[in-house]
Design a protein around this motif. Structure first.
Motif, PDB file in Angstrom:
ATOM      1  N   UNK A   1      34.249   8.887 117.048  1.00  0.00           N
ATOM      2  CA  UNK A   1      33.130   9.817 116.968  1.00  0.00           C
ATOM      3  C   UNK A   1      32.254   9.690 118.218  1.00  0.00           C
ATOM      4  N   UNK A   2      31.609  10.794 118.653  1.00  0.00           N
ATOM      5  CA  UNK A   2      30.665  10.657 119.764  1.00  0.00           C
ATOM      6  C   UNK A   2      29.539   9.698 119.389  1.00  0.00           C
ATOM      7  N   UNK A   3      28.974   9.070 120.384  1.00  0.00           N
ATOM      8  CA  UNK A   3      27.837   8.175 120.138  1.00  0.00           C
ATOM      9  C   UNK A   3      26.609   9.011 119.789  1.00  0.00           C
ATOM     10  N   UNK A   4      25.687   8.447 119.012  1.00  0.00           N
ATOM     11  CA  UNK A   4      24.450   9.164 118.731  1.00  0.00           C
ATOM     12  C   UNK A   4      23.658   9.367 120.029  1.00  0.00           C
ATOM     13  N   UNK A   5      22.847  10.376 120.052  1.00  0.00           N
ATOM     14  CA  UNK A   5      22.015  10.727 121.214  1.00  0.00           C
ATOM     15  C   UNK A   5      21.273   9.506 121.767  1.00  0.00           C
ATOM     16  N   UNK A   6      20.742   8.678 120.864  1.00  0.00           N
ATOM     17  CA  UNK A   6      19.915   7.551 121.303  1.00  0.00           C
ATOM     18  C   UNK A   6      20.670   6.543 122.159  1.00  0.00           C
ATOM     19  N   UNK A   7      21.997   6.582 122.098  1.00  0.00           N
ATOM     20  CA  UNK A   7      22.771   5.623 122.890  1.00  0.00           C
ATOM     21  C   UNK A   7      23.095   6.154 124.284  1.00  0.00           C
ATOM     22  N   UNK A   8      22.799   7.447 124.525  1.00  0.00           N
ATOM     23  CA  UNK A   8      23.008   8.038 125.850  1.00  0.00           C
ATOM     24  C   UNK A   8      24.385   7.744 126.434  1.00  0.00           C
ATOM     25  N   UNK A   9      25.396   7.938 125.608  1.00  0.00           N
ATOM     26  CA  UNK A   9      26.766   7.899 126.128  1.00  0.00           C
ATOM     27  C   UNK A   9      27.024   9.154 126.960  1.00  0.00           C
ATOM     28  N   UNK A  10      28.276   9.310 127.348  1.00  0.00           N
ATOM     29  CA  UNK A  10      28.653  10.515 128.087  1.00  0.00           C
ATOM     30  C   UNK A  10      28.350  11.740 127.231  1.00  0.00           C
ATOM     31  N   UNK A  11      27.614  12.717 127.767  1.00  0.00           N
ATOM     32  CA  UNK A  11      27.335  13.902 126.955  1.00  0.00           C
ATOM     33  C   UNK A  11      28.615  14.715 126.756  1.00  0.00           C
ATOM     34  N   UNK A  12      28.716  15.463 125.653  1.00  0.00           N
ATOM     35  CA  UNK A  12      29.917  16.268 125.410  1.00  0.00           C
ATOM     36  C   UNK A  12      30.123  17.255 126.556  1.00  0.00           C
TER      37      UNK A  12
ATOM     38  N   UNK B   1      30.059   2.654 127.581  1.00  0.00           N
ATOM     39  CA  UNK B   1      30.089   3.834 126.744  1.00  0.00           C
ATOM     40  C   UNK B   1      29.540   5.070 127.447  1.00  0.00           C
TER      41      UNK B   1
ATOM     42  N   UNK C   1      20.984  12.275 130.174  1.00  0.00           N
ATOM     43  CA  UNK C   1      20.488  12.861 128.924  1.00  0.00           C
ATOM     44  C   UNK C   1      19.107  12.364 128.533  1.00  0.00           C
TER      45      UNK C   1
END
Lengths: 275, 275, 275, 275, 275, 275
Positions: A262-273, F137, F206
Motif C-alpha cells: 500500500x502507498x505510505x500515508x501522507x504524513x510519511x512523505x514517501x514518493x508521491x503517486x 521510502x 510533498x
C-alpha cells in the motif's frame, strides 16, 4: 563469587619479543572467537541457567578456566612487546629493512594507547563486542554455539601456530590447542546428552511440530544451478531427526504472488503517486 | 551470478497491521541470528570454498534461499506498519491507552528513517554487522556454526510465534520453523558426513595432535566450587574423539609462576619506578 | 588463575518481577560504565602492570570483585524477568493498560534472544564494547579513569534507585552504592599516592616539560563570548601543578596562516583544477 | 552559535611527508581519547549544563578550542600524505625496501577512501563513536572524566612524540602537550572546587548515605591471593572522604546463597526439565 | 579556529516537556543523517580540500552553521526532558495509563546516563559513528553525498513534524526544514557547477574512459523477472553523460566460467581433500 | 525469490597472488560504499517500495546484479591469497625484505580467521554495518543516495586501479568502473525523472512549504571569515528550485537568547546548586 591466584595456570613466556606475533595473538584475546568471547559466553549461559544444576556447575567451571586463558594471552602479548621499536622510527627504518617491516606491521595502539600491552580487540583492532556472544536460555542451542566456538577457536590457534617460529609462544598455543580439543569433546558430549534427553535433534525440541509447515520441512531447494548438492546425505533417505524423508526439489517455484505494498500515508512523505 | 523473481516463495501477509510485531520481526531480519546473517554466512562460505564441489553447490543453494527469507520478512514488516499511528501522537495517546502503549513501544526508526519499512537492524535497533558471520575455510568448523545459527534462529522464531496472535504472521513463521528444522537436519547431516570423512570430531582434524599438550587434553578442571559437573558424560570414560580418557581434576592448581613484566621503556612513559 | 564459588557475595532477589527494571539494570551490566566495563578495565590494567606489585595486586583484587558484581546483576535481571508477559500479547494488551505499557516498554531481546535472561548490552541494547575500557600502562592516568568510572557508575546506580520501588532491587543497589563509594575512596587515595610519588599532577610526569610549548601551558582561551569563565580557580593565580601562573586570554587570535593544501596527485582523482 | 576563522591557532606543517605518522595521528583525531572525543564531550556537557553559568561558559570555551585542535591535526595529516606512494605499488616495492615497508604500513583508507586526507577514525581504523563520550549532567563526575581524558590524551601525544623524528610534527605535538597540561591543571582545579563546594569527594554527593549498605562501604576485599594490596593508603586509616575507616578483609566470604532460577515458561522454549 | 556565542541562532523552546519527542529528536542529533553527521562531514571535507578556495570557504561556512544546529537540538532535548517521570515509576504507572506509556516509551539513557539531557546517539540509542560520514577529496562526489544527506535529513524532520503536536518544537523544525531546503538548493547548485566545469556527470571525471570495459557501460541487465524496468529513461536513447546509448539486456548471461579455487595450503587447515 | 548460477558474470582471475591487493579489495567488498552496501541498499529500497512498479522492478534488477559483484570480488580476493606467506614467517622475513613487507602489510584476519578468503569487512578490517545503507521510502531521496554511492564507489575503484599493476585485477576493475559509470547514468536519469514528475527539486516535495520558516530558506550564512563563498552559484540569483532568490548574509547574528536550563530534579543527582 570469584577468587584469583597470581600464578598462571600455564607458562606464558616467548623466546624473544616479536610485535607481529603480538598483533596476531589479539585475535585469540578479543576476536569473535577469542578467549574473551568464550569466557563471557559461558558466564552468561551459566548465570541464565534455569534449572539443571549439573550444567550450570559445568558452565561455571569452564567459564572460570577461560578467564585464566585471557590472562595467559594478555601476559604473553605484553612480553612480546618488550623492546618493540618505538623510538625514532624513521631513523630505525632507514637502517634495517626487517625492522622497517616490523614498524610498518605493528599494531600502533599496542604502543600508543596501551604502552606496550594487550588490547580488548582483535588482530585488526576491532574492539571486542558483546554482540559476539550467545546465551539463549536453551542449553542445546547454546552448547552447539559452544562447540562451534571451540572449533573456530582451535582452528585459529592452529593457524597461528603454523605462522610463527617462537618456541615459547608455541608452547602456550599447545596448551590452548589441548584445551580446545577437550572443550570440543566436552560440548559434543553435552550436545549428545541433551539430544538424547530431549528426544530430538531439533532446537527447540519443545515446540509442537504441527505448528510448522511440515510439508516443506524435509525439502532441499536446488536454487543454484547444477545438482551436485543432490549427492549429499541431506538430500535423500530418512532424515536425521528420525521423522521425515529428505526430498530434493530440482526446480523450486514461488508459491505466493508478487507483493504490492500500500502507498505510505501522507504524513510519511514517501514518493508521491505518479500520474 | 544471481537472478530474481518478483513472486515470494511463500506468502507474507499479516491479518492486520501491528507495529509491535514489526519491531519483533527485526530480530529475524537483522539480528545476530537473523536471515541476513545466515544468507551472508552461507554466501561467504560458498565463495571461499576451496575444492569440494558438492558442498559449494549446497552452500550456494541454501544461501540463495535465505536471501528470499529476508525478502519475505521485509515485506511482512512493511505490511505490519500500514496504518501505524504516526500522526499527532500526543492527541492519539490521550484518547486511547492501548494506542498510547503502541506509540510508546514502536521502533521510531521504522517511521522516521524508513517511512514505515524494515531496517537492516535487530529488534533493539543495532545495525546488522559483518562481525556476526563465520566463514573460516574449514567446512566442518563452519557447518557447526551453521547448525548453531539455525538452532538459535528457530528458537527465536518459536518464541515470537508464542508472543503474538496474528494468524498471517504465524503462517510465515510456520514456514520459517519448517525451513529451520530442515536446515538443522541438513547441517547435522553434513557435520556427521565430514566427521566421518575426516576421521575425527576435532576441528581442525589435520593438525598433528602431538603438537598439543596432550597430557591436559582430556582434563576437566573443577574451578567452580561444587562437583555437580562430575556427573556429566564429559567427566569420565572414553572421550568422544575415541582417543583419550576423560579425567576430572577436583582441585586444579597453577603450573606456572606469577608473571613479572619488565618495566616499559622510557619512551612509553609508563608509571615511573617507585622508590 | 581464577576460582568461583556458587554463592553470591550479596543477595540479588527482587520483591517481584518487573521487566522495566530488568531493562534499566542492563545499563549497570553492559553500559559504558557498567560492571563489565570496570571488571575488564581493572583486569587489563592488572595484566599490563609493569612493576609495582602493590598496585597490581590491588587491581586484581578489585577486578575479581567486579566480576562478582556482574554475576549479582545478571541474576537479578533473570529474576526480574520471571513471569514477564510473553504470551499472546495482543490479547493481554487489550485487557489491561498497565500490562500494555509493560509489553511496549520491555526489552524484546531479553525475551526473544535470551529467553528471559540478561544481555551483554546496555539499557538501549548496544552490545558492550572493548572500546569502553582504558588500560594505558600508566597507573596515574588509569587510576583517574577508574575514579571517573566509579563516579559515573555510582551516579547511575543512584538514579535507578530513585526511579524504582522494589525493595529487593534497592537492597542490591545499596550494596553497589557502598562499593562504588569505597572504590571512589580507593582510586582517589591511589591517585593522591601516585601524584605525590611522581612529584607532579601532570600525566605523564616523566615527559620533559621543556619539550612542550611552555608559553601557552597556563593560558585559558576565552573562545565562547562572555567572561564568566574568568571567575574559576583555573583562570588566575598559581597553577595547581605548582609551576606556572594561570593566564586568562580574553581575545585569543590565530598564530598561523590559513592552510593551503597541495593538489592531490592525478592517481587519486580528486577534484580537477578549475580554470 | 559558532564562528570560524580560516587561520589555524598554531602551525601544522611537517618537515616532510610521512604516511606512517599520518596513520599514528589518527589516534589523536578519532581515537577514544582523541580531539573529536574531547570536543564532543565538552560540547555535550556544556549544552546539558543545568544552572552554574561559570562552568557552562568555561566548558564552551574549552570545547570550542578543541574543535580547532581537530582542525590542526586534520591539516597535518593531509600534509603528511602529500607524495605518498600510491601509484604502481608493486614496482615501487620491488625497488626499495623502505618504500615497500611504507606501502605495507600505510592506512589504505587514507588513500582509497579519503584521497590522501584524514579520517574520523583511530590509528587502527575504528570509526569514532559517540559511545566514547561522557556527559552525565553531574559536573563533578564529568570533570573527573575530563581530567582522565586529558591525562590519556597527553600520554598518547607524548608517546607519538618519542616515536617520530619530524620536527614540524613535533612542534604541533608540543602545542598539544602544553594544552593538555593546562587542561589537566584546569580540570584538577575544577574538581577540587566542586569537591569543596559539595563538601564530599563522593559522586553524587547528594545521595543520602544511609541508603547505601554502609557497613561494607570502607572494606577492601582481598580476592586475589597475596596481600601486597594491604600496603596501600586505601587499606587502613581514615578514609579520604573523611567519614569512615578503611578495613582490609583478608578472606572475604559470600553472604548470600547460591541462586536457583525458576524454570522458564513453556513459551520461551528453554531447556526442558530433565528427568 | 572557532569561536562561540552563547545565544542560539534560533529559538529552541518546547511548549511543554515531552520525553517521547525527546527520544525522536535524537535521530536529528546523532542519527545517520542527523546534524552531527552533516557538521562532521562538511568539516572533514573542508579540512581535506586541496585547492579551490571558493568551495573550501563555503564548506567551512556551512559546517560551522551545522554545529549550531546540534546546539539547538541538544538544548531542545534537555528542555523536553524537564519534569520527566523519573521517580517511583511503578506507583506512577499504576495511577495513570498515559504516564505508564510515557515511562515505557522513554529513552532510559537520557535519564540514567545523561541526567535528563541529550545523547550523541540516534532514536534507537545507537551511538553516532564516524562511519557515517563522507569526505573523499573529490568535491563532485562529496557534494552528491551532501545533497543526499540534506534530502534524507529534511525528510526525517518532515516526518517528525507530522508525528508531534508541540508548537515550540514545530517552530524549531520549521527552521531546520528551511535550512535543509536551502542546503538542497546549495548542493544541487554546486553539483551542477562542478559537472559543467568538469565536463562530465561521471565521478571521477578524470579517469580515462578507455580503461573501463566500455562495451558494457550502457547496458541495463534485466535480472529480476518482468520488464517494467524497460520503461525508464535509463533504458533507451542517449545516455545522460552525452556519450553512449542505453541498451536493455533482457536475458543477461554469464561471460565467465564457474570459479574453482585451489585448495588451501596445509598450514591453513582448511577442509582436507575428500576421497 | 532468488536463483543462482555458478558462473561469474565476468572473469575474476589475477595474474598472480598478491596479499596487499587482497587487503585493498576488501574496501570494495565490505566498505561503506562497497558492493555489499549497494546490494543491500537496493534490496531494502526495492522491498520497501510502496507503489511505482517500474522503479521497484528496476531496483530489484540492479540489486541482483550487485550481489554478483560481491561474488566476483570475493572470488578475486581468494585467488589473490593463494600462496600467501603464511608459514614460519620470522625466517621468511629475515630472508627477503619484500616478503617481510608483504607479511607486515597483510590483513591477518584473511589468514587466521578466513583461511585465505575474503571477509565481510573493509580494508581496515571494520565489519560491514547495516548502518551504512539508506532506504527511506522516498525514492527521490534514495536515488540521490544511490547516485552518491556509485560516485564514491567508482572513485575508490579508480584509485585502486592506479595503485596496482596486476592485469587480471585491473580487468575486473574495468568491469566495475563501467558498471559504476552506467549506474551513475542510471541514478542521475531516475533523479531527473522524479524531480520532473514531482515538480520540485526539494525532498520531500510533498511537505507544504509554508510550514517551513520561509524567510530564511534562501540565505547563505557567512560563518567562516572570508567571503570567497559569495562567488558560488548558490549565493545570488534565482534559486535552483525556481521559487526563491539566494541571499548572502555577510554577518549572521543570533536570533534567540542564550538558553538557561532548569536545574535537574533531585532524583537525577545532577550538580547541586552552588551557594
Amino acid at each position: 563469587m570469584f577468587y584469583h591466584k597470581k600464578e598462571l595456570q600455564f607458562e606464558a613466556k616467548p623466546e624473544k619479543p616479536n610485535p607481529l606475533i603480538a598483533k596476531y595473538l589479539q585475535e585469540l584475546i578479543g576476536g569473535q572467537y577469542g578467549e574473551m568471547s568464550v569466557a563471557m559466553q559461558y558466564l552468561f549461559q551459566g548465570w541464565s541457567c534455569r534449572g539443571e544444576e549439573k550444567y550450570k556447575d559445568m558452565l561455571m567451571d569452564v567459564a572460570t578456566e577461560e578467564i585464566g586463558h585471557v590472562e595467559m594471552l594478555a601476559t604473553m602479548v605484553a612480553r612480546l612487546l618488550d623492546d618493540a621499536p618505538v623510538e625514532d622510527q624513521e631513523a630505525a627504518m632507514a637502517k634495517d629493512p626487517t625492522i622497517a617491516a616490523v614498524i610498518a606491521g605493528m599494531n600502533p595502539q599496542q604502543a600508543i594507547v596501551a604502552g606496550l600491552g594487550p588490547r580488548p580487540a582483535d588482530s585488526m583492532g576491532n574492539p571486542w563486542s558483546g554482540g559476539y556472544i550467545v546465551a539463549s536460555g536453551n542449553l542445546l542451542a547454546d552448547f552447539r554455539a559452544n562447540l562451534n566456538a571451540e572449533s573456530q577457536g582451535r582452528l585459529q590457534v592452529a593457524r597461528i601456530y603454523e605462522m610463527i617460529d617462537d618456541r615459547g609462544v608455541k608452547d602456550l598455543l599447545s596448551v590452548l590447542l589441548a584445551r580446545d580439543s577437550y572443550h570440543q569433546n566436552l560440548w559434543a558430549c553435552a550436545v549428545k546428552e541433551l539430544e538424547e534427553a530431549e528426544g530430538s535433534i531439533l532446537v527447540p525440541s519443545t515446540f509442537p511440530r504441527d505448528k510448522e509447515k511440515l510439508d516443506i520441512a524435509y525439502d532441499f531447494y536446488n536454487l543454484s544451478e547444477g545438482e551436485d548438492s543432490k549427492e549429499g546425505s541431506w538430500a535423500k533417505g530418512k532424515a536425521l531427526d528420525g521423522e521425515g524423508e529428505y526430498n530434493y526439489v530440482s526446480k523450486p517455484e514461488p508459491e505466493a504472488e508478487a507483493p504490492k505494498l500500500k502507498p505510505a500515508p501522507q504524513a510519511m512523505h514517501g514518493t508521491p503517486p505518479m500520474k
